[in-house]
Design a protein around this motif. Structure first.
Motif, PDB file in Angstrom:
ATOM      1  N   CYS A 113      -6.066  -3.742   0.816  1.00  0.00           N
ATOM      2  CA  CYS A 113      -6.482  -5.126   0.591  1.00  0.00           C
ATOM      3  C   CYS A 113      -5.341  -6.030   0.163  1.00  0.00           C
ATOM      4  O   CYS A 113      -5.476  -7.242   0.214  1.00  0.00           O
ATOM      5  CB  CYS A 113      -7.549  -5.191  -0.496  1.00  0.00           C
ATOM      6  SG  CYS A 113      -8.947  -4.132  -0.229  1.00  0.00           S
ATOM      7  N   GLY A 114      -4.282  -5.432  -0.328  1.00  0.00           N
ATOM      8  CA  GLY A 114      -3.157  -6.197  -0.840  1.00  0.00           C
ATOM      9  C   GLY A 114      -3.196  -6.305  -2.352  1.00  0.00           C
ATOM     10  O   GLY A 114      -4.237  -6.125  -2.988  1.00  0.00           O
ATOM     11  N   PHE A 115      -2.021  -6.584  -2.905  1.00  0.00           N
ATOM     12  CA  PHE A 115      -1.901  -6.661  -4.355  1.00  0.00           C
ATOM     13  C   PHE A 115      -2.709  -7.792  -4.977  1.00  0.00           C
ATOM     14  O   PHE A 115      -3.318  -7.597  -6.038  1.00  0.00           O
ATOM     15  CB  PHE A 115      -0.430  -6.741  -4.776  1.00  0.00           C
ATOM     16  CG  PHE A 115       0.265  -5.413  -4.684  1.00  0.00           C
ATOM     17  CD1 PHE A 115      -0.019  -4.397  -5.580  1.00  0.00           C
ATOM     18  CD2 PHE A 115       1.196  -5.176  -3.693  1.00  0.00           C
ATOM     19  CE1 PHE A 115       0.617  -3.168  -5.501  1.00  0.00           C
ATOM     20  CE2 PHE A 115       1.839  -3.959  -3.595  1.00  0.00           C
ATOM     21  CZ  PHE A 115       1.549  -2.944  -4.513  1.00  0.00           C
ATOM     22  N   PRO A 116      -2.760  -8.992  -4.397  1.00  0.00           N
ATOM     23  CA  PRO A 116      -3.527 -10.058  -5.055  1.00  0.00           C
ATOM     24  C   PRO A 116      -4.999  -9.687  -5.268  1.00  0.00           C
ATOM     25  O   PRO A 116      -5.538  -9.905  -6.358  1.00  0.00           O
ATOM     26  CB  PRO A 116      -3.378 -11.253  -4.112  1.00  0.00           C
ATOM     27  CG  PRO A 116      -2.055 -11.024  -3.446  1.00  0.00           C
ATOM     28  CD  PRO A 116      -1.999  -9.526  -3.239  1.00  0.00           C
ATOM     29  N   LYS A 117      -5.634  -9.120  -4.263  1.00  0.00           N
ATOM     30  CA  LYS A 117      -7.048  -8.752  -4.411  1.00  0.00           C
ATOM     31  C   LYS A 117      -7.212  -7.591  -5.374  1.00  0.00           C
ATOM     32  O   LYS A 117      -8.148  -7.559  -6.179  1.00  0.00           O
ATOM     33  CB  LYS A 117      -7.667  -8.444  -3.046  1.00  0.00           C
ATOM     34  CG  LYS A 117      -7.847  -9.696  -2.211  1.00  0.00           C
ATOM     35  CD  LYS A 117      -8.465  -9.404  -0.867  1.00  0.00           C
ATOM     36  CE  LYS A 117      -8.626 -10.710  -0.089  1.00  0.00           C
ATOM     37  NZ  LYS A 117      -9.200 -10.483   1.232  1.00  0.00           N
TER      38      LYS A 117
END
Length: 140
Positions: A113-117
């Motif tokens: 999902c990626g680091f921000p999520k």
């Protein structure tokens, strides 16, 4: 007995069954979500309970812990679902997941999902853990 009465009875039964499942999984937090819809969309609240919990959450093919892991992953992937994620982090604890398992699931989500999520989801979990006296999380 007429069809309308049968339909109304079945509707009440589905809701009652769903409410039992909701209480087991989400507890008071889940009830507050449903009650918050009373003045805007009581039908949405009914469907969450009757269909979401009475039909979907009560299916035997996945254990409640497994369902919560899937839910955490999906809400993290969607993003922007932090209020619902808070409910489901609580539910995850209610069905036996440990804080360490929840943190690990959210860490795993970073790869997909990626680091921000993953960060947003982890901060939601941190809030819930703090409210429940479960910080610091060790062993992660």
């Amino acid at each position: 007995m007429d069809t309308a009465a049968n339909d109304a009875g079945a509707r009440r039964e589905r809701f009652a069954h769903g409410l039992e499942v909701l209480d087991r999984i989400d507890g008071e937090v889940g009830r507050r979500v449903v009650e918050s819809l009373d003045d805007i969309s009581p039908e949405l609240g009914h469907q969450i309970v009757a269909w979401g919990f009475g039909e979907i959450y009560s299916r035997p093919q996945l254990a409640p812990r497994e369902r919560q892991l899937v839910t955490l992953g999906m809400l993290t992937a969607l993003g922007g679902c932090e209020p619902q994620l808070e409910v489901h982090v609580n539910a995850s604890l209610n069905v036996g997941l440990t804080p360490e398992q929840i943190v690990e699931a959210l860490l795993h989500s970073a790869a997909y999902c990626g680091f921000p999520k993953a960060l947003n989801a982890t901060f939601v979990a941190k809030k819930v853990f703090a409210e429940r006296g479960l910080l610091p999380v060790t062993g992660t």
